[in-house]
Write a protein that holds these residues in place. Structure first.
Motif, PDB file in Angstrom:
ATOM      1  N   GLY A 127       0.806  -1.221   0.000  1.00  0.00           N
ATOM      2  CA  GLY A 127       0.000   0.000   0.000  1.00  0.00           C
ATOM      3  C   GLY A 127       0.832   1.261   0.000  1.00  0.00           C
ATOM      4  N   THR A 128       1.782   1.351   0.931  1.00  0.00           N
ATOM      5  CA  THR A 128       2.556   2.587   1.070  1.00  0.00           C
ATOM      6  C   THR A 128       3.513   2.773  -0.095  1.00  0.00           C
ATOM      7  OG1 THR A 128       4.063   1.368   2.519  1.00  0.00           O
ATOM      8  CG2 THR A 128       2.420   2.745   3.572  1.00  0.00           C
ATOM      9  N   LEU A 129       4.145   1.671  -0.532  1.00  0.00           N
ATOM     10  CA  LEU A 129       5.076   1.779  -1.659  1.00  0.00           C
ATOM     11  C   LEU A 129       4.317   2.185  -2.913  1.00  0.00           C
ATOM     12  CD1 LEU A 129       8.121   1.351  -1.902  1.00  0.00           C
ATOM     13  CD2 LEU A 129       7.672  -0.908  -2.867  1.00  0.00           C
ATOM     14  N   GLY A 130       3.172   1.541  -3.133  1.00  0.00           N
ATOM     15  CA  GLY A 130       2.347   1.895  -4.280  1.00  0.00           C
ATOM     16  C   GLY A 130       1.921   3.348  -4.232  1.00  0.00           C
ATOM     17  N   ALA A 131       1.496   3.803  -3.057  1.00  0.00           N
ATOM     18  CA  ALA A 131       1.053   5.185  -2.906  1.00  0.00           C
ATOM     19  C   ALA A 131       2.188   6.163  -3.178  1.00  0.00           C
ATOM     20  CB  ALA A 131       0.493   5.405  -1.496  1.00  0.00           C
ATOM     21  N   ALA A 132       3.376   5.850  -2.613  1.00  0.00           N
ATOM     22  CA  ALA A 132       4.514   6.752  -2.790  1.00  0.00           C
ATOM     23  C   ALA A 132       4.917   6.842  -4.259  1.00  0.00           C
ATOM     24  CB  ALA A 132       5.691   6.282  -1.939  1.00  0.00           C
ATOM     25  N   ILE A 133       4.928   5.697  -4.934  1.00  0.00           N
ATOM     26  CA  ILE A 133       5.342   5.687  -6.344  1.00  0.00           C
ATOM     27  C   ILE A 133       4.285   6.372  -7.218  1.00  0.00           C
ATOM     28  CG2 ILE A 133       5.770   4.193  -8.339  1.00  0.00           C
ATOM     29  CD1 ILE A 133       7.080   2.209  -6.384  1.00  0.00           C
ATOM     30  N   ALA A 134       3.019   6.036  -6.960  1.00  0.00           N
ATOM     31  CA  ALA A 134       1.950   6.621  -7.770  1.00  0.00           C
ATOM     32  C   ALA A 134       1.952   8.139  -7.653  1.00  0.00           C
ATOM     33  CB  ALA A 134       0.598   6.061  -7.341  1.00  0.00           C
TER      34      ALA A 134
ATOM     35  N   VAL B 236       6.234  10.601   3.572  1.00  0.00           N
ATOM     36  CA  VAL B 236       5.680   9.820   4.672  1.00  0.00           C
ATOM     37  C   VAL B 236       5.410   8.374   4.255  1.00  0.00           C
ATOM     38  CG1 VAL B 236       3.473   9.512   5.854  1.00  0.00           C
ATOM     39  CG2 VAL B 236       4.727  11.634   6.134  1.00  0.00           C
ATOM     40  N   ASN B 237       4.898   8.201   3.039  1.00  0.00           N
ATOM     41  CA  ASN B 237       4.615   6.839   2.587  1.00  0.00           C
ATOM     42  C   ASN B 237       5.894   6.059   2.318  1.00  0.00           C
ATOM     43  OD1 ASN B 237       1.645   6.089   2.197  1.00  0.00           O
ATOM     44  ND2 ASN B 237       1.732   8.196   1.498  1.00  0.00           N
ATOM     45  N   ALA B 238       6.925   6.757   1.847  1.00  0.00           N
ATOM     46  CA  ALA B 238       8.213   6.088   1.659  1.00  0.00           C
ATOM     47  C   ALA B 238       8.776   5.645   3.002  1.00  0.00           C
ATOM     48  CB  ALA B 238       9.186   7.027   0.936  1.00  0.00           C
ATOM     49  N   ILE B 239       8.677   6.548   3.989  1.00  0.00           N
ATOM     50  CA  ILE B 239       9.162   6.201   5.331  1.00  0.00           C
ATOM     51  C   ILE B 239       8.394   5.003   5.884  1.00  0.00           C
ATOM     52  CG2 ILE B 239       9.265   6.982   7.732  1.00  0.00           C
ATOM     53  CD1 ILE B 239       9.839   9.793   6.721  1.00  0.00           C
TER      54      ILE B 239
ATOM     55  N   GLN C  34      -6.694  12.080 -11.011  1.00  0.00           N
ATOM     56  CA  GLN C  34      -7.044  10.677 -10.896  1.00  0.00           C
ATOM     57  C   GLN C  34      -5.916   9.884 -10.234  1.00  0.00           C
ATOM     58  OE1 GLN C  34      -8.401   9.284 -14.667  1.00  0.00           O
ATOM     59  NE2 GLN C  34     -10.127   8.222 -13.716  1.00  0.00           N
ATOM     60  N   ALA C  35      -4.693  10.149 -10.681  1.00  0.00           N
ATOM     61  CA  ALA C  35      -3.548   9.439 -10.110  1.00  0.00           C
ATOM     62  C   ALA C  35      -3.400   9.769  -8.626  1.00  0.00           C
ATOM     63  CB  ALA C  35      -2.276   9.788 -10.868  1.00  0.00           C
ATOM     64  N   ALA C  36      -3.597  11.060  -8.296  1.00  0.00           N
ATOM     65  CA  ALA C  36      -3.464  11.472  -6.902  1.00  0.00           C
ATOM     66  C   ALA C  36      -4.532  10.804  -6.038  1.00  0.00           C
ATOM     67  CB  ALA C  36      -3.560  12.993  -6.790  1.00  0.00           C
ATOM     68  N   SER C  37      -5.768  10.781  -6.550  1.00  0.00           N
ATOM     69  CA  SER C  37      -6.853  10.149  -5.802  1.00  0.00           C
ATOM     70  C   SER C  37      -6.568   8.666  -5.610  1.00  0.00           C
ATOM     71  CB  SER C  37      -8.184  10.311  -6.539  1.00  0.00           C
ATOM     72  OG  SER C  37      -8.385  11.654  -6.882  1.00  0.00           O
ATOM     73  N   GLY C  38      -6.062   8.035  -6.677  1.00  0.00           N
ATOM     74  CA  GLY C  38      -5.767   6.614  -6.598  1.00  0.00           C
ATOM     75  C   GLY C  38      -4.724   6.299  -5.540  1.00  0.00           C
ATOM     76  N   SER C  39      -3.706   7.168  -5.464  1.00  0.00           N
ATOM     77  CA  SER C  39      -2.632   6.884  -4.522  1.00  0.00           C
ATOM     78  C   SER C  39      -3.109   7.016  -3.081  1.00  0.00           C
ATOM     79  CB  SER C  39      -1.441   7.805  -4.766  1.00  0.00           C
ATOM     80  OG  SER C  39      -1.781   9.126  -4.431  1.00  0.00           O
TER      81      SER C  39
ATOM     82  N   ILE D  79      -5.740   5.685  -1.939  1.00  0.00           N
ATOM     83  CA  ILE D  79      -6.259   4.391  -1.527  1.00  0.00           C
ATOM     84  C   ILE D  79      -5.184   3.575  -0.816  1.00  0.00           C
ATOM     85  CG2 ILE D  79      -7.243   2.210  -2.368  1.00  0.00           C
ATOM     86  CD1 ILE D  79      -8.377   3.830  -4.747  1.00  0.00           C
ATOM     87  N   GLY D  80      -3.999   3.532  -1.442  1.00  0.00           N
ATOM     88  CA  GLY D  80      -2.905   2.779  -0.842  1.00  0.00           C
ATOM     89  C   GLY D  80      -2.560   3.297   0.537  1.00  0.00           C
ATOM     90  N   SER D  81      -2.575   4.620   0.665  1.00  0.00           N
ATOM     91  CA  SER D  81      -2.149   5.221   1.918  1.00  0.00           C
ATOM     92  C   SER D  81      -3.190   5.010   3.023  1.00  0.00           C
ATOM     93  CB  SER D  81      -1.900   6.712   1.705  1.00  0.00           C
ATOM     94  OG  SER D  81      -1.064   7.220   2.700  1.00  0.00           O
ATOM     95  N   PHE D  82      -4.466   5.165   2.682  1.00  0.00           N
ATOM     96  CA  PHE D  82      -5.492   4.934   3.696  1.00  0.00           C
ATOM     97  C   PHE D  82      -5.590   3.439   4.014  1.00  0.00           C
ATOM     98  CE2 PHE D  82      -7.129   9.273   2.852  1.00  0.00           C
ATOM     99  CZ  PHE D  82      -7.167   9.694   4.169  1.00  0.00           C
ATOM    100  N   GLY D  83      -5.250   2.611   3.019  1.00  0.00           N
ATOM    101  CA  GLY D  83      -5.129   1.177   3.292  1.00  0.00           C
ATOM    102  C   GLY D  83      -4.075   0.927   4.363  1.00  0.00           C
ATOM    103  N   ALA D  84      -2.961   1.651   4.251  1.00  0.00           N
ATOM    104  CA  ALA D  84      -1.893   1.505   5.237  1.00  0.00           C
ATOM    105  C   ALA D  84      -2.354   1.966   6.618  1.00  0.00           C
ATOM    106  CB  ALA D  84      -0.659   2.285   4.796  1.00  0.00           C
ATOM    107  N   VAL D  85      -3.189   3.004   6.652  1.00  0.00           N
ATOM    108  CA  VAL D  85      -3.739   3.462   7.935  1.00  0.00           C
ATOM    109  C   VAL D  85      -4.546   2.336   8.586  1.00  0.00           C
ATOM    110  CG1 VAL D  85      -5.403   5.031   9.014  1.00  0.00           C
ATOM    111  CG2 VAL D  85      -3.786   5.901   7.330  1.00  0.00           C
TER     112      VAL D  85
END
Lengths: 192, 192
Positions: A39-46, A79-82, A156-161, A163-169
């Motif tokens: 989730g976090t890696l995907g969010a950071a990259i996206a 933050v997501n990379a960390i 769209q890309a920002a919104s998508g990313s 998801i990964g981050s809130f998944g991590a939450v």
């Protein structure tokens, strides 16, 4: 099971230890952390690779947007990379917990560091979310126009990313819950 | 191990606590929650009463700003009000912990609910912070102008209310830490 593990159990099970009662919890913890990495890696990259240049002139002064233009998005990526690195670093500890159900100190340490990371990731995700909301809807009082019509792909890309981050939450909430349950079982086990 | 500790071991948790081992922690927890009430209540009120009407015409379409115009600020007020009520509701439990250091289940419950509230308050505070940052600095890519020149008082009040909310975040981190430490002491105490 390793020798150390047997020794450990032999020691702790003066009181009848429900065999591997914490093992299932530890395995769930391990799996959750893997999900957290994704989730976090995907969010950071996206978010980190997110930019869009408009192919036409508009009345706007600038014609391209990238994540780096927004402090909140930059915070989000950092933050997501960390958090991603944190998940990777805590995987070994999680494996140790699978083998040694009785580990206490490290569980508490993990709960505390998980909590700090939860706060960090939540802060990054919410800050980004409020900017994205603004980009979608704009604001009348301040005359900030919605820009997602122009920067559609970017939004769209920002919104998508997100998801990964809130998944991590959610993952963090889950593993803190699991950690607390594991601790409570240990405490019960040691009481007659 | 101390004498009190040995006594404790002999008879498990029915015996009165080893003097004040967790009492200090519980008192700190109690005081922190009082600070949390002040912080979140102050933040909710400061933001909830925040509005500014400009005394002159500008090129902007609307001439007043209030917290309700921003989703992030509305979230901020709601979340801080909830957190404030939560602190009030947990005060009795905190007092119980001062008197009964051995309480375990309720401590774990409190750690978990504190963690959820930490995530909520952090989300509200960060979302508001990113909007306030935008109001101060604007953004070139999206042509969002900084509006704090116009809405000076509004910006100042909003920024001020952030302090109370981030203070509450620190309080939550602290009381989760205190709870984990109290639990770990109990766990140690029950182990031979």
């Amino acid at each position: 099971m390793t020798k150390a593990g047997q020794l450990e159990e032999g020691n702790a099970s003066k009181v009848p230890m429900p065999a591997g009662s914490n093992k299932g919890i530890s395995v769930m913890d391990f799996v959750s952390r893997l999900v957290g990495i994704a989730g976090t890696l995907g969010a950071a990259i996206a978010m980190g690779t997110n930019e869009e240049t408009l192919p036409f002139f508009t009345r706007f002064v600038s014609f391209s947007a990238e994540y780096d233009d927004f402090r909140a998005f930059r915070l989000f990526v950092i933050v997501n990379a960390i958090a991603s690195a944190y998940f990777v670093l805590t995987i070994p500890l999680s494996i140790v917990h699978i083998m040694r159900s009785a580990a206490r100190g490290s569980r508490i340490l993990l709960i505390i560091s998980d909590t700090v990371m939860l706060a960090l990731v939540t802060a990054g995700a919410s800050a980004a979310a409020s900017i994205i909301y603004l980009a979608h809807n704009g604001n009348n009082s301040t005359n900030w126009l919605p820009v997602c019509q122009q920067y559609g792909d970017f939004c769209q890309a920002a919104s998508g990313s997100l998801i990964g981050s809130f998944g991590a939450v959610v993952v963090f909430l889950l593993i803190i819950l699991l950690g607390a349950i594991a601790l409570s079982r240990q405490a019960k086990r040691h009481v007659v």
